[in-house]
Design an enzyme around this catalytic site. Structure first.
Site, PDB file in Angstrom:
ATOM      1  N   LYS A 178       2.274  -3.260   7.326  1.00 48.19           N
ATOM      2  CA  LYS A 178       2.480  -3.473   5.884  1.00 48.19           C
ATOM      3  C   LYS A 178       3.927  -3.127   5.502  1.00 48.19           C
ATOM      4  CE  LYS A 178      -0.233  -4.502   3.152  1.00 48.19           C
ATOM      5  NZ  LYS A 178      -0.715  -5.838   2.670  1.00 48.19           N
ATOM      6  N   THR A 212       0.823  -1.204   0.000  1.00 45.08           N
ATOM      7  CA  THR A 212       0.000   0.000   0.000  1.00 45.08           C
ATOM      8  C   THR A 212       0.858   1.256   0.000  1.00 45.08           C
ATOM      9  OG1 THR A 212      -1.474   1.285   1.433  1.00 45.08           O
ATOM     10  CG2 THR A 212      -0.123  -0.338   2.519  1.00 45.08           C
ATOM     11  N   ASP A 213       0.295   2.344  -0.532  1.00 46.06           N
ATOM     12  CA  ASP A 213       1.016   3.626  -0.487  1.00 46.06           C
ATOM     13  C   ASP A 213       1.158   4.155   0.936  1.00 46.06           C
ATOM     14  OD1 ASP A 213      -1.631   4.357  -0.069  1.00 46.06           O
ATOM     15  OD2 ASP A 213      -1.709   5.841  -1.683  1.00 46.06           O
ATOM     16  N   GLU A 214       0.359   3.598   1.874  1.00 45.36           N
ATOM     17  CA  GLU A 214       0.412   4.107   3.256  1.00 45.36           C
ATOM     18  C   GLU A 214       1.763   3.853   3.912  1.00 45.36           C
ATOM     19  OE1 GLU A 214      -2.909   3.538   5.820  1.00 45.36           O
ATOM     20  OE2 GLU A 214      -4.350   3.830   4.212  1.00 45.36           O
ATOM     21  N   TYR A 274      -1.591  -0.266  11.185  1.00 52.84           N
ATOM     22  CA  TYR A 274      -1.806  -0.958   9.901  1.00 52.84           C
ATOM     23  C   TYR A 274      -0.623  -0.722   8.958  1.00 52.84           C
ATOM     24  CZ  TYR A 274      -3.288  -1.435   5.028  1.00 52.84           C
ATOM     25  OH  TYR A 274      -3.325  -1.744   3.682  1.00 52.84           O
TER      26      TYR A 274
HETATM   27  P1  NAD Z   1     -10.088  -6.871   2.861  1.00 52.36           P
HETATM   28  O1  NAD Z   1     -10.024  -6.565   4.314  1.00 52.36           O
HETATM   29  O2  NAD Z   1     -11.335  -6.561   2.101  1.00 52.36           O
HETATM   30  O3  NAD Z   1      -9.805  -8.430   2.628  1.00 52.36           O
HETATM   31  C1  NAD Z   1      -8.783  -9.105   3.300  1.00 52.36           C
HETATM   32  C2  NAD Z   1      -8.998 -10.605   3.085  1.00 52.36           C
HETATM   33  O4  NAD Z   1      -7.936 -11.296   3.762  1.00 52.36           O
HETATM   34  C3  NAD Z   1     -10.313 -11.143   3.663  1.00 52.36           C
HETATM   35  O5  NAD Z   1     -10.933 -11.992   2.736  1.00 52.36           O
HETATM   36  C4  NAD Z   1      -9.884 -11.906   4.898  1.00 52.36           C
HETATM   37  O6  NAD Z   1     -10.752 -12.980   5.233  1.00 52.36           O
HETATM   38  C5  NAD Z   1      -8.507 -12.387   4.505  1.00 52.36           C
HETATM   39  N1  NAD Z   1      -7.622 -12.655   5.654  1.00 52.36           N
HETATM   40  C6  NAD Z   1      -7.420 -11.863   6.741  1.00 52.36           C
HETATM   41  N2  NAD Z   1      -6.569 -12.463   7.582  1.00 52.36           N
HETATM   42  C7  NAD Z   1      -6.205 -13.636   7.003  1.00 52.36           C
HETATM   43  C8  NAD Z   1      -5.319 -14.677   7.377  1.00 52.36           C
HETATM   44  N3  NAD Z   1      -4.643 -14.647   8.534  1.00 52.36           N
HETATM   45  N4  NAD Z   1      -5.170 -15.728   6.543  1.00 52.36           N
HETATM   46  C9  NAD Z   1      -5.873 -15.791   5.372  1.00 52.36           C
HETATM   47  N5  NAD Z   1      -6.722 -14.835   4.972  1.00 52.36           N
HETATM   48  C10 NAD Z   1      -6.882 -13.763   5.780  1.00 52.36           C
HETATM   49  O7  NAD Z   1      -8.835  -6.161   2.231  1.00 52.36           O
HETATM   50  P2  NAD Z   1      -8.660  -5.461   0.790  1.00 52.36           P
HETATM   51  O8  NAD Z   1      -9.106  -4.076   0.881  1.00 52.36           O
HETATM   52  O9  NAD Z   1      -9.195  -6.364  -0.232  1.00 52.36           O
HETATM   53  O10 NAD Z   1      -7.069  -5.431   0.681  1.00 52.36           O
HETATM   54  C11 NAD Z   1      -6.356  -6.548   0.143  1.00 52.36           C
HETATM   55  C12 NAD Z   1      -4.870  -6.244   0.203  1.00 52.36           C
HETATM   56  O11 NAD Z   1      -4.591  -5.075  -0.557  1.00 52.36           O
HETATM   57  C13 NAD Z   1      -4.345  -5.968   1.602  1.00 52.36           C
HETATM   58  O12 NAD Z   1      -3.092  -6.558   1.724  1.00 52.36           O
HETATM   59  C14 NAD Z   1      -4.239  -4.456   1.675  1.00 52.36           C
HETATM   60  O13 NAD Z   1      -3.218  -4.076   2.553  1.00 52.36           O
HETATM   61  C15 NAD Z   1      -3.904  -4.115   0.236  1.00 52.36           C
HETATM   62  N6  NAD Z   1      -4.336  -2.791  -0.246  1.00 52.36           N
HETATM   63  C16 NAD Z   1      -5.641  -2.383  -0.064  1.00 52.36           C
HETATM   64  C17 NAD Z   1      -6.043  -1.154  -0.601  1.00 52.36           C
HETATM   65  C18 NAD Z   1      -7.465  -0.669  -0.454  1.00 52.36           C
HETATM   66  O14 NAD Z   1      -7.755   0.476  -0.822  1.00 52.36           O
HETATM   67  N7  NAD Z   1      -8.399  -1.466   0.049  1.00 52.36           N
HETATM   68  C19 NAD Z   1      -5.126  -0.355  -1.294  1.00 52.36           C
HETATM   69  C20 NAD Z   1      -3.800  -0.803  -1.434  1.00 52.36           C
HETATM   70  C21 NAD Z   1      -3.430  -2.037  -0.923  1.00 52.36           C
HETATM   71  O1  DAU Z   2      -4.068   4.073   0.558  1.00 51.99           O
HETATM   72  C1  DAU Z   2      -4.340   2.700   0.537  1.00 51.99           C
HETATM   73  C2  DAU Z   2      -5.114   2.306   1.773  1.00 51.99           C
HETATM   74  O2  DAU Z   2      -6.427   2.828   1.627  1.00 51.99           O
HETATM   75  C3  DAU Z   2      -5.163   0.795   1.998  1.00 51.99           C
HETATM   76  O3  DAU Z   2      -3.864   0.326   2.250  1.00 51.99           O
HETATM   77  C4  DAU Z   2      -6.072   0.450   3.184  1.00 51.99           C
HETATM   78  O4  DAU Z   2      -6.191  -0.956   3.314  1.00 51.99           O
HETATM   79  C5  DAU Z   2      -7.437   1.052   2.935  1.00 51.99           C
HETATM   80  O5  DAU Z   2      -8.248   0.817   4.077  1.00 51.99           O
HETATM   81  C6  DAU Z   2      -7.329   2.552   2.663  1.00 51.99           C
HETATM   82  O6  DAU Z   2      -6.944   3.256   3.869  1.00 51.99           O
HETATM   83  P1  DAU Z   2      -7.608   4.665   4.263  1.00 51.99           P
HETATM   84  O7  DAU Z   2      -7.462   4.844   5.717  1.00 51.99           O
HETATM   85  O8  DAU Z   2      -7.135   5.753   3.379  1.00 51.99           O
HETATM   86  O9  DAU Z   2      -9.156   4.345   3.852  1.00 51.99           O
HETATM   87  P2  DAU Z   2     -10.533   4.618   4.601  1.00 51.99           P
HETATM   88  O10 DAU Z   2     -11.602   4.276   3.628  1.00 51.99           O
HETATM   89  O11 DAU Z   2     -10.585   4.024   5.952  1.00 51.99           O
HETATM   90  O12 DAU Z   2     -10.520   6.208   4.780  1.00 51.99           O
HETATM   91  C7  DAU Z   2     -10.367   7.076   3.681  1.00 51.99           C
HETATM   92  C8  DAU Z   2     -10.374   8.505   4.211  1.00 51.99           C
HETATM   93  O13 DAU Z   2     -11.687   8.813   4.701  1.00 51.99           O
HETATM   94  C9  DAU Z   2      -9.434   8.718   5.378  1.00 51.99           C
HETATM   95  O14 DAU Z   2      -8.861  10.015   5.272  1.00 51.99           O
HETATM   96  C10 DAU Z   2     -10.337   8.649   6.610  1.00 51.99           C
HETATM   97  C11 DAU Z   2     -11.653   9.186   6.086  1.00 51.99           C
HETATM   98  N1  DAU Z   2     -12.874   8.613   6.736  1.00 51.99           N
HETATM   99  C12 DAU Z   2     -13.012   7.265   6.759  1.00 51.99           C
HETATM  100  C13 DAU Z   2     -14.120   6.684   7.319  1.00 51.99           C
HETATM  101  C14 DAU Z   2     -14.259   5.182   7.387  1.00 51.99           C
HETATM  102  C15 DAU Z   2     -13.875   9.455   7.202  1.00 51.99           C
HETATM  103  O15 DAU Z   2     -13.773  10.694   7.144  1.00 51.99           O
HETATM  104  N2  DAU Z   2     -14.980   8.875   7.763  1.00 51.99           N
HETATM  105  C16 DAU Z   2     -15.146   7.532   7.866  1.00 51.99           C
HETATM  106  O16 DAU Z   2     -16.176   7.077   8.421  1.00 51.99           O
END
Ligand code: NAD
Ligand code: DAU
Length: 353
Positions: A165, A136-138, A161
């Site tokens: 990562k 992730t970019d985070e 988190y």
């Molecule tokens: P998500 O939370 O929707 O899904 C995570 C999945 O992993 C779930 O299906 C869960 O059951 C499974 N899981 C959790 N713990 C586990 C374990 N111990 N063993 C096996 N499976 C397990 O997450 P997402 O948003 O789909 O993100 C997927 C990946 O992409 C993550 O690694 C996250 O860090 C990365 N990522 C997410 C975003 C985003 O915006 N959501 C952006 C960049 C990178």
């Molecule tokens: O940048 C990539 C990341 O993006 C991934 O690695 C993470 O898995 C994914 O959860 C996401 O992280 P963020 O923290 O950026 O996403 P989130 O949707 O939780 O929040 C987006 C922005 O919105 C953040 O600035 C917090 C704000 N927010 C979020 C929620 C849930 C609110 O203002 N209100 C809310 O209720």
């Protein structure tokens, strides 16, 4: 040429989109989908591929050395794409331990199993094996008003988190540098689209707006995120899996930065137009800020564009409309995941905020 791919976390948001995309795009692959089915994993996401013999679902933990070792042997795995993770920043602030367990130790176990299965007597690896870590970019921390994250931006994570990562990324590179494991790391910006659990900003706001519930905006609402449609992320990972140079990191993002309040207002506008004319901006409620809230993320995607010919294909205006339409058309999915444990989570996170 990859054939038997271990996809972890393939019942979650991005993982399930990736599984569906890969089976649509590639005929000659087999996906072994290992997912623990935590609150974020959902077999309903995979309904569209029921009966497809190129997909095998296994419920289990990426930290389980015996199970993962057996999967490598049984299915002759030649690639790993590791999506499995605890992914929600707010949950990591409340309960960091499980983030270290899954995101760090789980990744270390996968790396150990991949090395054990693939390393040859002379220390080399068979042609074509690959471990892709979905990061992730985070991990780069927070930007000021200008500039972008590049692959050489120093790691500076702030939340539990992102610390987990970043730590996993360092282990992945350690396995490359020490044992020669062929690896890639992708670092993507915020995804949105079908199957996203409604704890994240976009689906949470769609769900609340459709139910005329308050829309909780953290702090001043001016934090900036760089949004990418999930299928574009899946396409990038596919390109990295097939063509990424060993040991390289690729940032993934589409120069689509928005403030949170702009996103919320956009969703209000679309729900007003398509669902209920009485939904308006009076639903917005500014609430206490997230602890350690990163101000701005912005990706420079030049490396993956030049090296692998990837660029985003879905414009935000189309992607967000498509996403809202998906949630409206899949109300049963949304109702299932927002009953029971979700209500408790929501109360705990938002009640006294
Ligand atoms: P998500 O939370 O929707 O899904 C995570 C999945 O992993 C779930 O299906 C869960 O059951 C499974 N899981 C959790 N713990 C586990 C374990 N111990 N063993 C096996 N499976 C397990 O997450 P997402 O948003 O789909 O993100 C997927 C990946 O992409 C993550 O690694 C996250 O860090 C990365 N990522 C997410 C975003 C985003 O915006 N959501 C952006 C960049 C990178
Ligand atoms: O940048 C990539 C990341 O993006 C991934 O690695 C993470 O898995 C994914 O959860 C996401 O992280 P963020 O923290 O950026 O996403 P989130 O949707 O939780 O929040 C987006 C922005 O919105 C953040 O600035 C917090 C704000 N927010 C979020 C929620 C849930 C609110 O203002 N209100 C809310 O209720």
């Amino acid at each position: 040429m990859m054939k038997n791919i271990l996809v972890t976390g393939g019942a979650g948001f991005i993982g399930s989109n990736f599984v569906l995309y890969m089976l649509k795009e590639h005929k000659d692959i087999c996906l072994i989908n290992l997912d623990k089915l935590t609150y974020a994993g959902n077999l309903e996401n995979l309904k569209g591929i029921e009966g497809d013999t190129r997909h095998v679902f296994v419920q289990g933990d990426i930290g389980d050395a015996v199970l993962v070792g057996e999967l490598f042997k049984k299915y002759d795995i030649d690639s790993v794409v590791n999506f499995a993770a605890e992914s929600h920043v707010d949950r990591s602030i409340e309960n960091p331990g499980v983030f270290a367990q899954t995101n760090v130790m789980g990744t270390v176990n996968l790396l150990s199993c991949a090395r054990k299965a693939w390393e040859q007597e002379d220390g080399s690896y068979p042609k074509g094996v690959k471990f892709v870590q979905v990061s992730t970019d985070e991990v780069y921390g927070s930007l000021g008003e200008t500039g972008f994250f590049t692959e050489s931006t120093p790691l500076c994570p702030h939340s539990p988190y992102s610390a987990s990562k970043a730590s996993a990324d360092l282990f992945v590179m350690a396995w490359h540098d020490t044992y020669g494991l062929p690896v890639n790391i992708t670092r993507c910006s915020n995804n949105y689209g079908p199957f996203q659990f409604p704890e994240k900003l976009i689906p949470l706001m769609i769900h609340n707006a459709c139910h005329k519930k308050n829309l909780p905006v953290y702090g001043d609402g001016l934090n900036v995120r760089d949004w990418l449609y999930v299928e574009d992320h899946c396409k990038a990972i596919d390109k990295v899996l097939r063509g990424g140079a060993t040991g390289e990191v690729y940032n993934v993002g589409g120069h689509n930065e928005r403030t949170n309040i702009d996103i919320v207002k956009k969703i209000i506008g679309l729900v007003n137009e398509k669902v209920d004319k009485s939904v308006d901006e009076t639903l917005i409620q500014y609430v206490a800020d997230r602890k350690g809230h990163d101000r701005r993320y912005g990706i420079d995607p030049e490396k993956i564009q030049k090296a692998l010919g990837w660029s985003p294909e879905t414009a935000f205006e189309d992607g967000i409309e498509r996403t809202i339409r998906w949630y409206l058309d899949n109300d049963e999915w949304l109702q299932d995941v927002t009953s029971g444990a979700y209500m408790e989570y929501y109360e705990k996170m938002y009640k006294n905020r």
